[in-house]
Design an enzyme around this catalytic site. Structure first.
Site, PDB file in Angstrom:
ATOM      1  N   HIS A  53      -3.613   4.267   4.685  1.00 55.54           N
ATOM      2  CA  HIS A  53      -4.760   3.403   4.855  1.00 55.54           C
ATOM      3  C   HIS A  53      -6.154   4.040   4.539  1.00 55.54           C
ATOM      4  O   HIS A  53      -6.803   3.671   3.477  1.00 55.54           O
ATOM      5  CB  HIS A  53      -5.125   2.933   6.254  1.00 55.54           C
ATOM      6  CG  HIS A  53      -6.224   2.244   6.533  1.00 55.54           C
ATOM      7  ND1 HIS A  53      -6.417   1.130   6.285  1.00 55.54           N
ATOM      8  CD2 HIS A  53      -7.285   2.648   7.188  1.00 55.54           C
ATOM      9  CE1 HIS A  53      -7.392   0.512   6.373  1.00 55.54           C
ATOM     10  NE2 HIS A  53      -8.157   1.236   7.017  1.00 55.54           N
ATOM     11  N   TYR A  80       3.849   4.665  11.496  1.00 51.46           N
ATOM     12  CA  TYR A  80       4.274   3.378  11.880  1.00 51.46           C
ATOM     13  C   TYR A  80       5.209   2.789  10.548  1.00 51.46           C
ATOM     14  O   TYR A  80       5.450   1.578  10.486  1.00 51.46           O
ATOM     15  CB  TYR A  80       3.106   2.521  11.746  1.00 51.46           C
ATOM     16  CG  TYR A  80       1.972   2.795  10.770  1.00 51.46           C
ATOM     17  CD1 TYR A  80       2.120   2.052   9.540  1.00 51.46           C
ATOM     18  CD2 TYR A  80       1.110   3.605  10.876  1.00 51.46           C
ATOM     19  CE1 TYR A  80       1.121   2.323   8.600  1.00 51.46           C
ATOM     20  CE2 TYR A  80       0.103   3.718   9.881  1.00 51.46           C
ATOM     21  CZ  TYR A  80       0.260   3.025   8.745  1.00 51.46           C
ATOM     22  OH  TYR A  80      -0.968   3.372   7.818  1.00 51.46           O
ATOM     23  N   ARG A 104       0.805  -1.049   0.139  1.00 52.43           N
ATOM     24  CA  ARG A 104       0.052  -0.044   0.034  1.00 52.43           C
ATOM     25  C   ARG A 104       0.914   1.447  -0.180  1.00 52.43           C
ATOM     26  O   ARG A 104       1.378   1.508   1.010  1.00 52.43           O
ATOM     27  CB  ARG A 104      -0.923  -0.053   1.051  1.00 52.43           C
ATOM     28  CG  ARG A 104      -1.478   1.278   1.505  1.00 52.43           C
ATOM     29  CD  ARG A 104      -2.846   1.047   2.435  1.00 52.43           C
ATOM     30  NE  ARG A 104      -2.292   0.517   3.707  1.00 52.43           N
ATOM     31  CZ  ARG A 104      -1.851   1.246   4.715  1.00 52.43           C
ATOM     32  NH1 ARG A 104      -1.467   2.512   4.482  1.00 52.43           N
ATOM     33  NH2 ARG A 104      -1.462   0.811   5.620  1.00 52.43           N
TER      34      ARG A 104
END
Length: 387
Positions: free
Chosen positions: A288, A297, A284
Protein backbone atom coordinates in the site's frame (compact mmCIF):
# COMPACT_ATOMS: atom_id res chain seq x y z
CA UNK A 1 -44.66 12.86 -9.57
CA UNK A 2 -45.80 16.48 -9.50
CA UNK A 3 -46.58 17.99 -12.93
CA UNK A 4 -46.33 21.74 -13.32
CA UNK A 5 -49.31 23.25 -15.19
CA UNK A 6 -48.16 26.85 -15.30
CA UNK A 7 -45.28 29.27 -15.06
CA UNK A 8 -43.30 29.41 -11.82
CA UNK A 9 -44.22 32.24 -9.45
CA UNK A 10 -42.27 35.49 -9.82
CA UNK A 11 -38.89 35.30 -8.14
CA UNK A 12 -38.82 31.52 -8.05
CA UNK A 13 -35.47 29.97 -8.80
CA UNK A 14 -35.27 27.93 -11.97
CA UNK A 15 -34.35 24.31 -11.34
CA UNK A 16 -30.90 23.71 -12.93
CA UNK A 17 -31.97 20.13 -13.57
CA UNK A 18 -34.76 21.08 -15.99
CA UNK A 19 -32.50 21.00 -19.05
CA UNK A 20 -31.34 17.47 -18.37
CA UNK A 21 -31.98 15.27 -21.46
CA UNK A 22 -32.51 12.20 -19.31
CA UNK A 23 -35.22 9.58 -19.47
CA UNK A 24 -37.32 9.14 -16.35
CA UNK A 25 -35.63 6.30 -14.48
CA UNK A 26 -39.00 5.01 -13.27
CA UNK A 27 -40.34 4.46 -16.77
CA UNK A 28 -37.07 3.38 -18.35
CA UNK A 29 -35.88 -0.22 -18.18
CA UNK A 30 -32.43 1.26 -17.40
CA UNK A 31 -30.71 -1.61 -19.18
CA UNK A 32 -28.46 0.91 -20.94
CA UNK A 33 -27.05 1.86 -17.54
CA UNK A 34 -25.70 -1.59 -16.80
CA UNK A 35 -21.99 -2.32 -17.31
CA UNK A 36 -20.56 -5.09 -19.45
CA UNK A 37 -20.80 -8.59 -18.00
CA UNK A 38 -17.03 -8.87 -18.29
CA UNK A 39 -14.53 -5.97 -18.32
CA UNK A 40 -13.98 -4.43 -21.75
CA UNK A 41 -10.74 -5.67 -23.29
CA UNK A 42 -9.21 -4.65 -26.61
CA UNK A 43 -5.71 -6.13 -26.17
CA UNK A 44 -5.36 -9.32 -24.16
CA UNK A 45 -2.45 -10.23 -21.90
CA UNK A 46 -0.67 -11.91 -24.83
CA UNK A 47 -0.78 -8.71 -26.86
CA UNK A 48 -3.54 -9.80 -29.25
CA UNK A 49 -6.35 -7.53 -30.40
CA UNK A 50 -9.84 -8.38 -29.14
CA UNK A 51 -12.58 -6.81 -31.26
CA UNK A 52 -15.40 -4.92 -29.54
CA UNK A 53 -18.22 -3.36 -31.54
CA UNK A 54 -18.82 -0.67 -28.92
CA UNK A 55 -15.27 0.57 -28.50
CA UNK A 56 -12.98 1.05 -31.51
CA UNK A 57 -9.29 0.43 -30.99
CA UNK A 58 -7.29 3.69 -30.69
CA UNK A 59 -4.97 4.35 -33.61
CA UNK A 60 -1.35 3.23 -33.54
CA UNK A 61 0.14 6.68 -33.02
CA UNK A 62 -2.08 7.31 -30.00
CA UNK A 63 -1.11 3.96 -28.49
CA UNK A 64 2.58 4.53 -29.16
CA UNK A 65 2.58 7.92 -27.45
CA UNK A 66 0.61 6.53 -24.52
CA UNK A 67 3.05 3.62 -24.26
CA UNK A 68 5.93 6.10 -23.96
CA UNK A 69 4.15 7.61 -20.94
CA UNK A 70 3.63 4.11 -19.60
CA UNK A 71 7.39 3.48 -19.69
CA UNK A 72 7.99 6.79 -17.92
CA UNK A 73 5.34 5.96 -15.32
CA UNK A 74 6.97 2.66 -14.42
CA UNK A 75 10.35 4.37 -14.07
CA UNK A 76 8.83 7.10 -11.89
CA UNK A 77 7.35 4.48 -9.56
CA UNK A 78 10.61 2.58 -9.28
CA UNK A 79 12.67 5.71 -8.69
CA UNK A 80 10.27 7.04 -6.07
CA UNK A 81 10.46 3.77 -4.17
CA UNK A 82 14.25 4.01 -4.18
CA UNK A 83 14.07 7.58 -2.87
CA UNK A 84 11.87 6.41 0.00
CA UNK A 85 14.48 3.85 1.01
CA UNK A 86 17.12 6.58 0.88
CA UNK A 87 15.07 8.79 3.18
CA UNK A 88 14.42 11.42 0.52
CA UNK A 89 10.67 10.82 0.42
CA UNK A 90 8.59 10.42 3.55
CA UNK A 91 6.11 8.06 1.92
CA UNK A 92 5.20 6.82 -1.54
CA UNK A 93 2.00 5.00 -2.53
CA UNK A 94 3.18 3.16 -5.64
CA UNK A 95 0.95 2.60 -8.67
CA UNK A 96 3.28 -0.11 -10.03
CA UNK A 97 1.06 -2.35 -12.16
CA UNK A 98 -1.63 0.33 -12.42
CA UNK A 99 0.27 2.68 -14.72
CA UNK A 100 -2.11 2.08 -17.63
CA UNK A 101 -4.94 3.56 -15.56
CA UNK A 102 -2.74 6.51 -14.62
CA UNK A 103 -1.71 7.30 -18.18
CA UNK A 104 -5.18 6.88 -19.68
CA UNK A 105 -6.75 9.19 -17.10
CA UNK A 106 -4.42 11.99 -18.18
CA UNK A 107 -4.43 11.32 -21.93
CA UNK A 108 -8.21 11.38 -22.45
CA UNK A 109 -8.56 14.91 -21.04
CA UNK A 110 -8.26 18.21 -22.87
CA UNK A 111 -6.21 21.06 -21.44
CA UNK A 112 -9.46 22.79 -20.42
CA UNK A 113 -10.64 19.78 -18.39
CA UNK A 114 -9.94 19.04 -14.73
CA UNK A 115 -8.35 16.00 -13.06
CA UNK A 116 -9.00 15.16 -9.41
CA UNK A 117 -6.44 12.56 -8.27
CA UNK A 118 -5.89 10.52 -5.12
CA UNK A 119 -2.66 10.03 -3.18
CA UNK A 120 -1.76 7.06 -5.42
CA UNK A 121 -2.11 8.95 -8.68
CA UNK A 122 1.33 10.58 -8.88
CA UNK A 123 1.97 9.15 -12.35
CA UNK A 124 -1.36 10.54 -13.61
CA UNK A 125 -0.53 14.00 -12.31
CA UNK A 126 2.91 13.93 -13.96
CA UNK A 127 1.38 12.62 -17.20
CA UNK A 128 -0.99 15.58 -17.01
CA UNK A 129 2.07 17.84 -17.36
CA UNK A 130 2.91 18.76 -13.78
CA UNK A 131 6.64 18.97 -13.05
CA UNK A 132 7.69 15.77 -11.18
CA UNK A 133 9.46 17.53 -8.32
CA UNK A 134 6.41 19.67 -7.66
CA UNK A 135 4.27 16.53 -7.48
CA UNK A 136 6.64 14.76 -5.09
CA UNK A 137 6.91 17.78 -2.79
CA UNK A 138 3.74 16.69 -0.99
CA UNK A 139 5.08 13.17 -0.42
CA UNK A 140 8.31 14.63 0.87
CA UNK A 141 6.35 16.45 3.55
CA UNK A 142 7.20 19.88 2.22
CA UNK A 143 5.37 23.05 1.12
CA UNK A 144 1.64 22.65 0.70
CA UNK A 145 0.42 20.66 -2.31
CA UNK A 146 3.56 21.35 -4.32
CA UNK A 147 1.97 22.73 -7.49
CA UNK A 148 -0.57 25.26 -8.67
CA UNK A 149 -3.86 23.42 -9.31
CA UNK A 150 -5.22 26.18 -11.52
CA UNK A 151 -2.20 26.23 -13.83
CA UNK A 152 -2.55 22.56 -14.70
CA UNK A 153 -6.27 22.13 -13.92
CA UNK A 154 -5.24 19.32 -11.63
CA UNK A 155 -6.41 19.30 -8.02
CA UNK A 156 -3.99 18.48 -5.18
CA UNK A 157 -3.56 14.78 -4.50
CA UNK A 158 -6.12 13.82 -1.88
CA UNK A 159 -5.17 11.55 1.02
CA UNK A 160 -8.61 11.36 2.72
CA UNK A 161 -10.70 8.80 0.88
CA UNK A 162 -13.38 10.13 -1.50
CA UNK A 163 -13.33 13.75 -0.33
CA UNK A 164 -11.98 14.88 -3.71
CA UNK A 165 -15.05 13.42 -5.43
CA UNK A 166 -17.23 16.10 -3.87
CA UNK A 167 -14.81 18.79 -4.95
CA UNK A 168 -14.77 17.35 -8.47
CA UNK A 169 -18.56 17.43 -8.68
CA UNK A 170 -18.57 21.02 -7.45
CA UNK A 171 -16.14 22.09 -10.17
CA UNK A 172 -18.15 20.25 -12.82
CA UNK A 173 -21.39 21.83 -11.61
CA UNK A 174 -19.84 25.30 -11.67
CA UNK A 175 -18.52 24.72 -15.18
CA UNK A 176 -21.98 23.70 -16.34
CA UNK A 177 -23.59 26.77 -14.81
CA UNK A 178 -21.03 28.98 -16.55
CA UNK A 179 -21.59 27.23 -19.86
CA UNK A 180 -17.98 26.07 -20.11
CA UNK A 181 -16.78 23.17 -22.24
CA UNK A 182 -15.20 21.43 -19.25
CA UNK A 183 -15.21 17.79 -18.20
CA UNK A 184 -13.97 16.64 -14.80
CA UNK A 185 -12.40 13.22 -14.28
CA UNK A 186 -12.42 12.14 -10.63
CA UNK A 187 -10.17 9.25 -9.61
CA UNK A 188 -10.58 6.99 -6.60
CA UNK A 189 -9.87 3.46 -5.42
CA UNK A 190 -12.18 0.63 -4.47
CA UNK A 191 -11.89 1.53 -0.79
CA UNK A 192 -13.29 4.99 -1.48
CA UNK A 193 -16.55 3.47 -2.78
CA UNK A 194 -17.33 2.47 0.83
CA UNK A 195 -17.26 6.09 1.97
CA UNK A 196 -20.30 8.32 2.39
CA UNK A 197 -18.67 11.02 0.27
CA UNK A 198 -18.74 8.61 -2.68
CA UNK A 199 -22.51 8.30 -2.41
CA UNK A 200 -23.03 12.04 -2.02
CA UNK A 201 -20.83 12.86 -5.00
CA UNK A 202 -22.51 10.38 -7.36
CA UNK A 203 -25.98 11.29 -6.22
CA UNK A 204 -25.43 15.03 -6.71
CA UNK A 205 -23.70 14.49 -10.06
CA UNK A 206 -26.61 12.44 -11.35
CA UNK A 207 -29.38 14.66 -10.02
CA UNK A 208 -27.80 17.83 -11.41
CA UNK A 209 -26.54 16.09 -14.55
CA UNK A 210 -22.99 17.42 -14.38
CA UNK A 211 -20.10 16.60 -16.74
CA UNK A 212 -18.00 14.35 -14.52
CA UNK A 213 -16.51 10.88 -14.98
CA UNK A 214 -15.92 8.83 -11.83
CA UNK A 215 -12.94 6.55 -12.41
CA UNK A 216 -12.53 3.75 -9.85
CA UNK A 217 -9.23 1.88 -9.89
CA UNK A 218 -10.27 -1.41 -8.34
CA UNK A 219 -6.94 -2.93 -7.28
CA UNK A 220 -8.75 -5.42 -5.01
CA UNK A 221 -7.51 -4.06 -1.68
CA UNK A 222 -8.33 -1.06 0.49
CA UNK A 223 -4.98 -1.25 2.26
CA UNK A 224 -5.48 -4.73 3.77
CA UNK A 225 -9.25 -5.10 3.24
CA UNK A 226 -10.12 -7.22 0.18
CA UNK A 227 -12.95 -6.16 -2.09
CA UNK A 228 -15.13 -9.10 -1.01
CA UNK A 229 -15.25 -7.56 2.47
CA UNK A 230 -16.23 -4.15 1.10
CA UNK A 231 -19.04 -4.88 -1.32
CA UNK A 232 -21.20 -7.78 -2.50
CA UNK A 233 -22.43 -5.93 -5.60
CA UNK A 234 -21.83 -7.78 -8.91
CA UNK A 235 -19.18 -5.12 -9.58
CA UNK A 236 -18.44 -1.61 -8.41
CA UNK A 237 -19.62 -0.35 -11.80
CA UNK A 238 -23.07 -1.78 -11.01
CA UNK A 239 -23.41 0.85 -8.29
CA UNK A 240 -23.91 3.45 -11.03
CA UNK A 241 -27.43 2.27 -11.87
CA UNK A 242 -28.58 3.16 -8.35
CA UNK A 243 -27.85 6.78 -9.16
CA UNK A 244 -29.28 6.73 -12.68
CA UNK A 245 -25.98 6.98 -14.51
CA UNK A 246 -24.27 4.43 -16.78
CA UNK A 247 -21.51 2.22 -15.42
CA UNK A 248 -18.80 0.40 -17.33
CA UNK A 249 -16.13 -2.15 -16.51
CA UNK A 250 -12.75 -2.20 -18.21
CA UNK A 251 -9.56 -4.23 -18.00
CA UNK A 252 -7.39 -1.85 -16.00
CA UNK A 253 -4.18 -3.37 -17.39
CA UNK A 254 -5.24 -2.85 -21.01
CA UNK A 255 -4.08 0.61 -22.07
CA UNK A 256 -6.02 0.48 -25.33
CA UNK A 257 -9.31 -0.42 -23.64
CA UNK A 258 -8.82 2.24 -20.97
CA UNK A 259 -8.26 4.93 -23.59
CA UNK A 260 -11.37 3.81 -25.48
CA UNK A 261 -13.71 3.45 -22.49
CA UNK A 262 -12.57 6.54 -20.60
CA UNK A 263 -12.46 8.52 -23.83
CA UNK A 264 -16.07 7.59 -24.58
CA UNK A 265 -17.17 8.55 -21.05
CA UNK A 266 -15.40 11.92 -21.31
CA UNK A 267 -17.00 12.66 -24.68
CA UNK A 268 -20.39 11.62 -23.35
CA UNK A 269 -20.03 14.14 -20.53
CA UNK A 270 -18.78 16.83 -22.91
CA UNK A 271 -21.83 16.36 -25.15
CA UNK A 272 -24.15 17.03 -22.22
CA UNK A 273 -25.18 13.45 -21.46
CA UNK A 274 -24.17 13.66 -17.82
CA UNK A 275 -21.95 11.66 -15.46
CA UNK A 276 -20.79 8.07 -15.65
CA UNK A 277 -18.85 5.57 -13.56
CA UNK A 278 -15.96 3.54 -14.96
CA UNK A 279 -14.44 0.69 -12.95
CA UNK A 280 -10.97 -0.50 -13.95
CA UNK A 281 -10.03 -3.99 -12.82
CA UNK A 282 -6.34 -3.89 -11.93
CA UNK A 283 -3.99 -4.91 -9.13
CA UNK A 284 -1.63 -3.20 -6.72
CA UNK A 285 1.58 -5.14 -7.27
CA UNK A 286 3.45 -3.55 -4.38
CA UNK A 287 2.56 -2.68 -0.81
CA UNK A 288 0.00 0.00 0.00
CA UNK A 289 2.88 2.31 0.91
CA UNK A 290 6.42 1.82 2.18
CA UNK A 291 4.91 1.66 5.68
CA UNK A 292 2.80 -1.38 4.82
CA UNK A 293 3.64 -5.09 4.98
CA UNK A 294 1.44 -6.62 2.27
CA UNK A 295 2.51 -10.16 3.15
CA UNK A 296 0.22 -9.99 6.18
CA UNK A 297 -2.93 -10.11 4.07
CA UNK A 298 -2.06 -11.58 0.66
CA UNK A 299 0.19 -14.35 -0.61
CA UNK A 300 3.08 -14.19 -3.02
CA UNK A 301 1.14 -16.48 -5.35
CA UNK A 302 -1.70 -13.95 -5.57
CA UNK A 303 0.73 -11.28 -6.70
CA UNK A 304 2.54 -13.58 -9.13
CA UNK A 305 -0.74 -14.44 -10.84
CA UNK A 306 -0.93 -10.84 -12.02
CA UNK A 307 2.60 -10.67 -13.44
CA UNK A 308 1.57 -11.97 -16.91
CA UNK A 309 -1.11 -9.26 -17.06
CA UNK A 310 1.43 -6.45 -16.77
CA UNK A 311 0.19 -3.45 -18.79
CA UNK A 312 3.64 -2.56 -20.13
CA UNK A 313 4.44 -6.04 -21.39
CA UNK A 314 1.02 -6.34 -23.00
CA UNK A 315 1.18 -3.05 -24.92
CA UNK A 316 4.82 -3.56 -25.89
CA UNK A 317 3.98 -6.94 -27.41
CA UNK A 318 1.00 -5.55 -29.30
CA UNK A 319 2.95 -2.64 -30.76
CA UNK A 320 5.91 -4.83 -31.70
CA UNK A 321 3.66 -7.36 -33.44
CA UNK A 322 2.30 -4.56 -35.64
CA UNK A 323 5.80 -3.17 -36.29
CA UNK A 324 4.80 0.07 -34.58
CA UNK A 325 7.53 -0.23 -31.94
CA UNK A 326 11.13 -1.03 -32.82
CA UNK A 327 14.31 -1.25 -30.72
CA UNK A 328 15.27 2.35 -31.45
CA UNK A 329 11.94 3.70 -30.24
CA UNK A 330 12.06 1.46 -27.17
CA UNK A 331 15.54 2.75 -26.34
CA UNK A 332 14.41 6.34 -26.84
CA UNK A 333 11.44 5.90 -24.50
CA UNK A 334 13.67 4.32 -21.87
CA UNK A 335 16.18 7.15 -22.18
CA UNK A 336 13.47 9.77 -21.80
CA UNK A 337 12.17 7.97 -18.72
CA UNK A 338 15.67 7.87 -17.25
CA UNK A 339 16.01 11.64 -17.71
CA UNK A 340 12.87 12.07 -15.59
CA UNK A 341 14.24 9.69 -12.95
CA UNK A 342 17.57 11.54 -12.83
CA UNK A 343 15.72 14.83 -12.42
CA UNK A 344 13.82 13.34 -9.49
CA UNK A 345 17.04 12.11 -7.87
CA UNK A 346 18.87 15.39 -8.29
CA UNK A 347 15.97 17.47 -7.04
CA UNK A 348 15.13 15.35 -4.01
CA UNK A 349 18.76 14.86 -3.01
CA UNK A 350 19.18 18.62 -2.72
CA UNK A 351 18.81 19.87 0.84
CA UNK A 352 16.06 22.40 1.49
CA UNK A 353 16.01 25.34 3.87
CA UNK A 354 12.50 25.32 5.34
CA UNK A 355 10.88 28.59 6.33
CA UNK A 356 8.59 27.89 9.31
CA UNK A 357 6.57 31.02 8.55
CA UNK A 358 5.33 29.38 5.36
CA UNK A 359 3.06 27.29 7.56
CA UNK A 360 0.77 30.30 7.65
CA UNK A 361 0.97 31.20 3.97
CA UNK A 362 -1.76 30.36 1.47
CA UNK A 363 -4.16 29.06 4.13
CA UNK A 364 -6.58 31.95 3.65
CA UNK A 365 -6.58 34.85 1.21
CA UNK A 366 -6.54 37.08 4.32
CA UNK A 367 -5.10 35.70 7.52
CA UNK A 368 -7.49 35.22 10.42
CA UNK A 369 -6.67 36.82 13.79
CA UNK A 370 -5.88 33.36 15.13
CA UNK A 371 -3.32 32.73 12.38
CA UNK A 372 -1.75 36.13 12.93
CA UNK A 373 -1.44 35.33 16.63
CA UNK A 374 0.13 31.94 15.95
CA UNK A 375 2.55 33.40 13.41
CA UNK A 376 3.61 36.06 15.91
CA UNK A 377 4.20 33.42 18.58
CA UNK A 378 6.36 31.41 16.21
CA UNK A 379 8.38 34.49 15.21
CA UNK A 380 8.98 35.19 18.89
CA UNK A 381 10.12 31.61 19.59
CA UNK A 382 12.46 31.61 16.61
CA UNK A 383 13.96 34.93 17.57
CA UNK A 384 14.68 33.60 21.06
CA UNK A 385 16.45 30.56 19.58
CA UNK A 386 18.54 32.74 17.28
CA UNK A 387 19.49 34.94 20.19
Amino acid sequence: MTISTGNPPPGAMEDPRRDSPRSDARTDTSSHLLPSEVPVQLVDQDGRHRHDDRYPLPDGDTLLQAYARLVAGRRINDQANALVRQGRLAVYPSSHGQEACQVAAAVVLESTDWLFPTYRDTVAVIARGVEPLQVLTLLRGDWHSGYDPYEHRTAPQATPLATQLLHAVGVAHAAKLRGEDTVVLAMCGDGATSEGDFHEALNFAAVFHVPVVFFVQNNEYAISVPLKNQSVAPSLAHKAIGYGMPGERVDGNDLAALLAVLGAAVERAREGSGPSLVEAHTYRMQAHTNADDATRYRSREDVENWVPRDPMTRMRTYLQNLNLLDDDAEARFAEDAEIVAAHMRDGLNAEIEPDPQELFAHVYARRTPQLEEQAAQLRDELSRQDG
